[in-house]
Design an enzyme around this catalytic site. Structure first.
Site: not given
Length: 429
Positions: A47, A50, A127
């Site tokens: 993640h 990315e 997040e």
């Protein structure tokens, strides 16, 4: 669907999916690597990578990447799942060369600048915090961990604070060099495309990626288990899971019809019994998740503190009943829902591209809508009841619960409703 599929000499699979009448294209590169490819110290690195791919290359700054794609009205995005990572864009047909140039650039020459990494680390930590503040979202991470205990497939895609804080530029570079391999990548373009043009652009923009195959992952092991956390929330968020099927299993669509009939819409058994008849919850639904080598049937309910005492028994009761008295009319409704979802999705280039990539990874080929509809049409109530009985007879549920869950039925009591103790009704009941 008039697909053309080619494999370049470097190992990259390239797919063009023309859609007559469109002026736009959805194009992306799907990588057969996700969070289940990580080691424990790497948890969340897929993640993070990315995110970092968009933070600058040898030719473009992070701002230039954003400005170039938006200067032509395009949309550039990415996502990480447990088994794949995707980098994709939606642009007008004349801007496909730009979109693929940017995607190729961010994957072949990301700089992973330390200052950008430090900024993005804080974004990912926020997040993580946001996910934990969303109980009807984070409960599924806890469920996944209960299903696949102590395995990469059970770890959170976002990672944890400890691992995210430890990520370094070198770790990102090493992970990308090992896991981003051309034999495990698929480039798909759906919309106003010509295969020859996409092949040429793929050669030009993706030639610098690493050749070879993605390292194999460990076989997934469904374990089952229980996770409960009492929190001061308005609702109890409860998710259940049961052993299911992989996304290449012959019963894949049987499982989809079963989940839809059980809890896939307002006419489903769970919605009608738990919400409409008993008023136990606002939200309740069932779903079937498949991975490359495993899968599970899931049920979610958002219920009140008092109502939580009843919800487990109601869910188990409906699962038990459907194994004996599911009707052909219910199967027909579920089939229609799945067909409409499939065919509406086929009208959207982005959905088509994603489905094509997913099927190539799972099956090694692409199923047409006609083929999928034929498989759905071949499934009758007897097949779904057989599958439902198998679910009931497996004594390995998983439960994850957050909120005022003190009155929720104990894990042991819930487990005893399944396996050898399950009382499957006859077809006459």
């Amino acid at each position: 669907m008039t697909l053309e599929i080619s494999k370049l000499s470097n190992g990259l699979t390239v797919v063009s999916d023309p859609m007559p009448g469109l002026e736009s294209v959805a194009v992306g590169l799907w990588v057969d690597t996700g969070s289940r490819n990580e080691t424990l110290p790497q948890m969340g690195v897929s993640h993070m990578l990315e995110h970092m791919a968009f933070k600058g290359t040898a030719r473009r700054s992070a701002r230039a990447i954003a400005e170039e794609i938006e200067a032509v009205g395009g949309i550039l995005n990415a996502y990480t799942s447990r088994e794949q990572t995707a980098f994709h864009a939606r642009v007008l047909k004349d801007d496909v060369p730009l979109a693929l140039d940017i995607i190729g650039d961010i994957l072949t020459s990301p700089t992973f600048e330390p200052a950008e990494l430090e900024r993005e680390r804080q974004v990912v930590l926020q997040e993580l915090g946001q996910a934990r503040d969303t109980p009807d979202d984070i409960v599924f991470d806890h469920l996944q961990s209960a299903i696949y205990r102590d395995q990469p497939l059970g770890w959170p895609i976002l990672g944890e604070e400890k691992t995210v804080n430890a990520f370094s530029r070198e770790m990102l570079q090493d992970y990308m060099a090992t896991q981003y391999r051309l034999d495990g990548m698929t480039l798909v373009a759906s919309g106003a495309v010509r295969h020859a043009d996409i092949l040429k652009l793929a050669e030009e923009t993706c030639g610098g990626l690493n050749p070879g195959a993605v390292p194999p992952v460990a076989q997934a092991r469904y374990t089952g288990g229980d996770y409960r956390e009492i929190e001061d929330l308005e609702q109890a968020h409860v998710a259940y899971a049961f052993p299911g099927v992989s996304n290449s299993d012959p019963d894949y669509f049987v499982a989809q019809i079963y989940a839809t009939a059980l809890g896939g819409g307002t006419s489903s058994r769970l919605f009608q019994e738990a919400r409409e008849k008993r008023g136990l919850c606002y939200s309740i639904y069932a779903f079937s998740n498949g991975f490359q080598d495993s899968g599970f049937l899931g049920v979610y309910a958002g219920t009140g503190e008092t109502e939580a005492a009843e919800i487990s028994a109601v869910i188990a009761g409906e699962m038990e009943a459907i194994a004996g008295n599911l009707s052909e009319a219910e199967v027909a409704r579920a089939r229609a829902q799945l067909k409409v979802s499939l065919l509406m999705g086929m009208e959207r280039p982005g959905t088509r591209a994603e489905q094509i990539a997913g099927q190539l990874f799972a099956l090694g080929r692409v199923q047409s809508a006609v083929e999928i509809v034929a498989q759905l049409d071949a499934i009758d109530a007897a097949a779904v009841k057989r599958y439902a009985a198998q679910v009931m007879q497996q004594a390995a549920p998983a439960v994850a619960a957050l909120g005022p869950v003190g009155r929720l039925e104990s894990f042991d009591a819930f487990s005893r409703r399944f396996g050898a103790a399950a009382r499957l009704p006859s077809a006459a009941e």
